[in-house]
Write an enzyme that holds these catalytic residues in place. Sequence first.
Site, PDB file in Angstrom:
ATOM      1  N   HIS A 211     -62.421-102.485 -28.072  1.00 64.02           N
ATOM      2  CA  HIS A 211     -61.387-102.461 -29.116  1.00 64.02           C
ATOM      3  C   HIS A 211     -61.603-103.715 -29.958  1.00 64.02           C
ATOM      4  CE1 HIS A 211     -56.917-101.622 -30.147  1.00 64.02           C
ATOM      5  NE2 HIS A 211     -57.444-102.398 -31.070  1.00 64.02           N
TER       6      HIS A 211
ATOM      7  N   ARG B 112     -51.783-114.247 -23.478  1.00 66.07           N
ATOM      8  CA  ARG B 112     -50.334-114.103 -23.631  1.00 66.07           C
ATOM      9  C   ARG B 112     -49.656-114.427 -22.303  1.00 66.07           C
ATOM     10  NH1 ARG B 112     -49.813-108.604 -27.356  1.00 66.07           N
ATOM     11  NH2 ARG B 112     -51.724-108.925 -28.575  1.00 66.07           N
TER      12      ARG B 112
ATOM     13  N   GLU C  63     -56.859 -97.329 -36.059  1.00 66.46           N
ATOM     14  CA  GLU C  63     -55.591 -97.376 -36.786  1.00 66.46           C
ATOM     15  C   GLU C  63     -55.575 -98.608 -37.671  1.00 66.46           C
ATOM     16  OE1 GLU C  63     -52.357 -97.674 -34.050  1.00 66.46           O
ATOM     17  OE2 GLU C  63     -53.010 -99.590 -33.230  1.00 66.46           O
TER      18      GLU C  63
ATOM     19  N   GLU D 103     -57.787 -86.585 -30.113  1.00 70.18           N
ATOM     20  CA  GLU D 103     -59.048 -87.211 -30.491  1.00 70.18           C
ATOM     21  C   GLU D 103     -60.010 -87.142 -29.314  1.00 70.18           C
ATOM     22  OE1 GLU D 103     -57.701 -90.822 -33.519  1.00 70.18           O
ATOM     23  OE2 GLU D 103     -58.351 -91.267 -31.485  1.00 70.18           O
ATOM     24  N   LYS D 104     -61.283 -87.121 -29.621  1.00 72.63           N
ATOM     25  CA  LYS D 104     -62.293 -87.228 -28.577  1.00 72.63           C
ATOM     26  C   LYS D 104     -62.190 -88.598 -27.914  1.00 72.63           C
ATOM     27  CE  LYS D 104     -66.110 -86.185 -26.291  1.00 72.63           C
ATOM     28  NZ  LYS D 104     -66.055 -85.161 -25.228  1.00 72.63           N
TER      29      LYS D 104
ATOM     30  N   VAL E 199     -50.130-110.120 -33.411  1.00 71.18           N
ATOM     31  CA  VAL E 199     -49.808-111.115 -32.385  1.00 71.18           C
ATOM     32  C   VAL E 199     -50.961-112.105 -32.240  1.00 71.18           C
ATOM     33  CG1 VAL E 199     -49.227-111.470 -29.948  1.00 71.18           C
ATOM     34  CG2 VAL E 199     -48.372-109.447 -31.144  1.00 71.18           C
TER      35      VAL E 199
ATOM     36  N   ARG F 104     -49.385-105.372 -41.042  1.00 76.16           N
ATOM     37  CA  ARG F 104     -48.552-106.546 -40.747  1.00 76.16           C
ATOM     38  C   ARG F 104     -49.423-107.637 -40.158  1.00 76.16           C
ATOM     39  NH1 ARG F 104     -48.810-106.176 -35.327  1.00 76.16           N
ATOM     40  NH2 ARG F 104     -48.719-104.133 -34.336  1.00 76.16           N
TER      41      ARG F 104
ATOM     42  N   GLY G 218     -48.371 -98.920 -29.573  1.00 76.92           N
ATOM     43  CA  GLY G 218     -48.150 -99.586 -28.299  1.00 76.92           C
ATOM     44  C   GLY G 218     -48.440 -98.713 -27.093  1.00 76.92           C
ATOM     45  N   GLY G 219     -49.219 -97.650 -27.301  1.00 71.60           N
ATOM     46  CA  GLY G 219     -49.573 -96.776 -26.180  1.00 71.60           C
ATOM     47  C   GLY G 219     -48.515 -95.756 -25.830  1.00 71.60           C
TER      48      GLY G 219
END
Length: 450
Positions: free
Chosen positions: A208, A338, A288, A200-201, A295, A292, A164-165
Amino acid sequence: MFKKILIANRGEIALRIIRTCKFMNIQTVAIYSEADAEALHVQRADEAYSIGGPRVNESYLNMDKIIGIALETNAEAIHPGYGLLSENAVFARRCVEAGITFIGPNPKVIEQMGSKIESRIAMEKAGVQIVPGIRYPLENVEEAVLVANEIGFPVMLKASAGGGGIGMQLVNNAEELRKSYAGNQTRARNFFGNGAMYLEKYIQNPRHIEIQILADKFGNTVYLWERECSIQRRHQKVLEEAPSPFLDEATRKSMGGAAVRAAKSLGYSNAGTIEFLVDSEKNFYFLEMNTRLQVEHPITEEITGIDLVEKQLRIASGEPLGITQSEIKRNGHAIEVRIYAEDPKTFFPSPGKITKLSIPDGPHIRHELGMEENSVVTSYYDPMIAKLIVTADTREEAIERLHSALDSYHVEGIKTNVLFLKELTLHPAFQSGETTTNFLERNQFSLSAK
């Protein structure tokens, strides 16, 4: 198939799971906090039980109470939804130890993919390209500076156990890295109980893009195409669409193949998502894995016609996948936004009572509602009111349908981001498909919504 399951979640995702369970004639057990006593998911479930105080650590994160209620009600399985305990390996393991099926992958895989460092190592072994960076936790800030100089600035400083940042920051030079290291490490330790950091670079102007996979307990694994999730604020997604307007068929199939290869290498079972960063040349890098339901899963359901929750339940109960890769078709274009109770100028939550709620209706318009008129948005939980999903034959038609639906959205009593979403989707850069992860910053919206 299960006769009864407990849903260890709340809001719209609990309602979403209840809907599929009713279709499958599966009884549902809801849990609720003091703040959610009148919530919709409590009303719609077959049974509902109080779990504790309003804060999540008093209720929705209380493993002992949740497992105890599952045992008392003879629930055979627990669906964790997303967020909360959905990617908690300890909870998944405790379910198994109690003789309850956890609707998700096995605890070992959850644990492995929950570590950003371990997941990078696993993906590299599976032959999936990863973002250049290190494969071990940093000792201290000075080591971080040395590594960053070797990789080359700018870099992303990340928490190994993060999500979640949280604990993540873009740093452009050694001075910024020294200033931000301790603060991000503290946030990671506070949120995740783990302050391990890595680097990470930074991929310039990436997209995304994630691949939805399904895998059964017999080794059968398929991908259900991709979702473009590039438009984000504070590393949280704002709008998602499927398919991506950027990918060509060759890249799409290559990413899908990589996702299946990754899942098979882990012995993965159930629904999952492999997330990638994609650069301007369509090179893609593992970011990543979410072990699960996501959303944004409804847009995948809309373009494939596959109920992902139903598949989760069938896989968890021991049924084979029942579908091959060649049978998974992609039809039309779907977009999800959302709807949040938040001030669109600051993105801060806007808690309060929804005094009026009028939502659009019509063909190819889908709502995943978590609240209704007279519901109260509290400060204890994520302020998402609903998800609005539209589907059409083409992306252009889907955008038009989304504009029409947002025009019909009317909420009183709280501030929402509805007008902001309209402004975003009317922007020429969005309409032409120029959606990178810095979309909001690059286009500097006027945020005229009130």
